[in-house]
Design an enzyme around this catalytic site. Structure first.
Site, PDB file in Angstrom:
ATOM      1  N   ASP A 411       1.315  -1.212  -0.101  1.00  0.00           N
ATOM      2  CA  ASP A 411      -0.175  -0.474  -0.054  1.00  0.00           C
ATOM      3  C   ASP A 411       0.988   1.506   0.427  1.00  0.00           C
ATOM      4  O   ASP A 411       1.467   1.791   0.459  1.00  0.00           O
ATOM      5  CB  ASP A 411      -0.444   0.059   1.437  1.00  0.00           C
ATOM      6  CG  ASP A 411      -1.606   0.831   1.536  1.00  0.00           C
ATOM      7  OD1 ASP A 411      -1.895   1.877   0.216  1.00  0.00           O
ATOM      8  OD2 ASP A 411      -2.530   1.047   2.137  1.00  0.00           O
ATOM      9  N   GLY A 453      -4.751   3.074  -8.018  1.00  0.00           N
ATOM     10  CA  GLY A 453      -5.320   3.871  -9.588  1.00  0.00           C
ATOM     11  C   GLY A 453      -4.041   4.628  -9.680  1.00  0.00           C
ATOM     12  O   GLY A 453      -4.205   5.326 -11.397  1.00  0.00           O
ATOM     13  N   ASP A 474     -10.881   4.340  -1.373  1.00  0.00           N
ATOM     14  CA  ASP A 474     -10.912   2.819  -0.311  1.00  0.00           C
ATOM     15  C   ASP A 474     -13.164   2.762  -0.501  1.00  0.00           C
ATOM     16  O   ASP A 474     -13.594   4.222  -0.877  1.00  0.00           O
ATOM     17  CB  ASP A 474     -11.174   3.802   0.907  1.00  0.00           C
ATOM     18  CG  ASP A 474      -9.032   2.990   0.925  1.00  0.00           C
ATOM     19  OD1 ASP A 474      -8.280   2.665   0.487  1.00  0.00           O
ATOM     20  OD2 ASP A 474      -8.623   2.930   2.782  1.00  0.00           O
TER      21      ASP A 474
HETATM   22  C1  GLA Z   1      -4.899   2.306   3.351  1.00  0.00           C
HETATM   23  C2  GLA Z   1      -6.061   1.079   2.359  1.00  0.00           C
HETATM   24  C3  GLA Z   1      -6.705   0.553   3.067  1.00  0.00           C
HETATM   25  C4  GLA Z   1      -6.559  -0.103   3.709  1.00  0.00           C
HETATM   26  C5  GLA Z   1      -5.640   1.168   4.807  1.00  0.00           C
HETATM   27  C6  GLA Z   1      -4.682   0.601   5.712  1.00  0.00           C
HETATM   28  O1  GLA Z   1      -6.419   2.973   2.742  1.00  0.00           O
HETATM   29  O2  GLA Z   1      -6.466   1.508   0.837  1.00  0.00           O
HETATM   30  O3  GLA Z   1      -7.781  -0.627   2.226  1.00  0.00           O
HETATM   31  O4  GLA Z   1      -5.401  -0.757   3.455  1.00  0.00           O
HETATM   32  O5  GLA Z   1      -4.626   1.353   3.938  1.00  0.00           O
HETATM   33  O6  GLA Z   1      -4.509   1.541   6.692  1.00  0.00           O
END
Ligand code: GLA
Length: 660
Positions: A411, A453, A474
């Site tokens: 991430d 993206g 998200d």
């Molecule tokens: C981001 C990701 C989420 C999750 C959080 C964790 O927002 O997009 O899916 O993994 O981090 O902190």
């Protein structure tokens, strides 16, 4: 008497008519300010709409100008108004709120009058001056005010409607709640006690790496599993159906799997491909984030693995138990559970005190026939501020492999402080570094890119060795968020295929809440059918986001329909695309390996509508048998189109196969 009374009555009626005409003429228009409507009935992808405040709760401000009147929204935002035929005029100014300055929010505003778009703004970013809307509403019955994501994800899409009002004469226009509530209803037929083999029909593994595949089968236990033509190097546990071992030579083998119980025997072919590709079908599993977020701990992860088995989900092909963020130590935290050295003397990452032993945990997960997943970030810290992998990529890949993990979600987050901008080259960089690190370990670890993206990741995710990549910000459990994300996937289909999938984020059905408090998904039952149907058509990774220890019958029905899962897991690996659109009525379709087509007839409108899929739009010819996928039964033969009445925000999911 009659001769005298009639003229008197008609005179009075005439007088009354004249009076009412002049009354109407004289009637002054009233003003309905947008902030005065019932804001509990409007929806947006994030936050709560409040009068005269931005969605972040600040004074409404666009490009430095503050506005006293208005409503803050967030993509995908929707305000639906029933104008009662009395509206004369709509005026507003729109723009991105200054509270999104410094972030990458961008929105498009649109206005629909009786479902026809009558206004569309340019893309509005931070600093774009407010744009004025001035519309004649005479004769219009329904007005929809929409805030859309401009194509770069929904983060910081804080769109404002300011100085917005409707002039009306007579009955006051009213905001309409999105759709009336419907009780959960179950479509998936009851499971048969006879044996039936489900799940993936093709499985990829790299040579020399540990092999594990669990034969998913429904039917009463005890059940005995056998396999014909199982390649040397693999063994099948006849009681559990778990196949393990190692295959050293590249190549393909078609194995015949059998599952037998007292009521009969089921047979199904499984193609095993030893090569460079894994994830030949989209991953099916669970992830801790949408339910527990920060509140994840070892017991909850073990309980999730137990629940995957106990609920029977494992028998439908569900495989991964993935821990998201918050298993690491947290620099600067004063919470004794999260404090501690980020790494040991050898630079190996430490776990926080909510966990005792990762190897014991993955052994536990594997013993159940499931696989284990973990999370990290290429930056120094994860999104939630925990220790991450920057400059320790090789060590982390080694550690994850040693612990026995099968999946890594990587991430971006704090890598934003390292990268030199968001050019494609900069976007690729940290993912190439981890790809190289993963290639050095002797374990298949599914590589899930999470960077929302950026840089059109779908265009290069496969090339740099990603198995899936998030295409959006998200998701949350609201219609605007889920549908906004799902229906935006059109155009990405050419980048998906076996081993590399577009990922529109995890599922929001069941008990969710980003922990510790959970709540039932705020999606209506029809919206939940839409969610699962659309994600299956999109060949998206399906990662359950709910607390699986507390699944109700409705949620299980959503997650255990083998025909729906088969659409997602189809070996051809095609992603559905939009084939026709009539306002909010959309038909999406994808080709299946057996030559048939899976078709979703979606109704994004707020009232029940008839949705039509024509052979013309679908590229079909000749008579077709329509099969209702959720109900698992044929619905008849159709000559050139198929129509269905679809509930508000609902779906009809069918397959079409050539009639004999
Ligand atoms: C981001 C990701 C989420 C999750 C959080 C964790 O927002 O997009 O899916 O993994 O981090 O902190």
């Amino acid at each position: 008497m009659t001769t005298i009374r009639l003229p008197r009555i008609s005179f009075i009626l005439m007088l009354a008519a004249l009076c009412s005409i002049s009354l109407v003429k004289a009637q002054k228009a009233d003003t309905l300010w947008l902030q005065k409507i019932d804001l509990s009935k409007v929806t947006q992808g994030w936050g709560t709409a409040q009068p005269n405040l931005s969605i972040g709760g600040n004074a409404l401000t666009i490009a430095g100008q503050t506005f006293k009147n208005g409503v803050g929204s967030h993509s995908e935002g929707l305000i639906n108004l029933d104008l009662k035929g009395t509206a004369q005029h709509f005026q507003a100014m729109v723009g991105l709120d200054d509270e999104a300055a410094g972030h990458k929010g961008s929105v498009v505003f649109s206005v629909l009058a009786d479902r026809k778009e009558v206004f569309r703004s340019p893309v509005m970013v931070s600093g774009t001056k407010a744009v004025k809307i001035d519309l004649n509403l005479k004769g219009v019955q329904k007005l929809a005010l929409v805030v859309e994501d401009a194509g770069d994800g929904t983060d910081w899409d804080h769109g404002d409607w300011v100085n917005a009002f409707i002039l009306y004469k007579g009955v006051k226009p009213q905001v309409v709640g999105v759709i009336p509530s419907v009780k959960p209803y179950i479509l998936t037929p009851l499971e048969s006690p006879k044996p039936k083999i489900n799940g993936a029909k093709v499985f990829g593994v790299r040579p020399g790496h540990p092999f594990m595949f669990t034969v998913a089968a429904t039917g009463t236990r005890p059940m005995t599993f056998t396999a014909e033509n199982l390649p040397q190097g693999l063994t099948l546990d006849s009681k559990t159906g778990i196949i393990t071992g190692v295959l050293n030579d590249k190549g393909e083998t078609v194995v015949t799997l059998k599952a037998k119980n007292s009521l009969g025997t089921a047979t199904r072919k499984l193609k095993i491909v030893v090569g460079d590709k894994i994830a030949l079908t989209p991953p099916l599993g669970w992830n801790s984030w949408n339910c527990f977020a920060n509140a994840v701990d070892q017991d909850k992860v073990k309980a999730a693995a137990d629940a995957m088995v106990k609920s029977g989900l494992i028998n439908h092909g569900w495989t991964y138990i993935n821990m998201d963020d918050c298993w690491e130590t947290k620099p600067g935290s004063t919470d004794p559970k999260l404090m501690g050295e980020p790494r040991d003397a050898n630079g190996m990452i430490n776990i926080n005190k909510k966990f005792t032993d990762m190897k014991v945990l993955t052994d536990y997960i594997h013993s159940k026939g499931l696989k284990a997943g973990l999370y990290s970030s290429p930056g120094p810290l994860t999104c939630a501020g925990f220790t991450a992998s920057y400059q320790f990529e090789d060590k982390d890949a080694q550690q994850w492999a040693k612990w026995g993990f099968d999946y890594i979600k990587y991430d971006w987050c704090s890598y934003g402080t390292i990268s030199k901008g968001e050019t494609v080259a900069e976007c690729k960089k940290p993912y190439i570094v981890l790809r190289n690190a993963l290639d050095k370990v002797d374990r298949d670890i599914l590589f899930s890119l999470c960077q929302y993206g950026m840089g059109n990741v779908w265009e290069w995710g496969e090339e740099i060795g990603g198995n899936c990549w998030r295409t959006t910000g998200d998701i949350t459990d609201s219609w605007s968020s889920m549908s906004g994300i799902g229906f935006k996937q059109n155009g990405h289909e050419k980048y998906a295929g076996p081993g590399h999938w577009n990922d529109p984020d995890m599922l929001v059905v069941g008990l969710v809440g980003w922990g510790p408090q959970l709540h039932p998904s705020r999606l209506t039952p029809d919206e939940q059918y839409t969610h699962i149907s659309l994600w299956s058509l999109l060949a998206s990774p399906l990662l359950i986001g709910c607390d699986m220890t507390q699944m109700d019958a409705f949620t299980k029905n959503l997650l255990t329909n083998d025909e729906v899962i088969d659409i997602n897991q189809d070996p051809l690996g095609k992603q559905a695309s939009l084939v026709s659109k009539d306002g909010g009525l959309e038909v999406w379709a994808k080709d299946l390996e057996d030559g048939s087509k899976a078709v979703g007839l979606f109704n994004r409108n707020t009232t029940k509508e008839t949705v039509k899929a024509t052979w013309n739009a679908l590229g079909l010819a000749g008579k077709q048998v329509a099969h209702d996928v959720w109900r698992q039964k044929d619905q008849g033969t159709f000559a050139d189109s198929f129509s269905a009445v679809v509930p508000a925000h609902g779906v009809k999911l069918i397959t079409l196969r050539k009639a004999k």
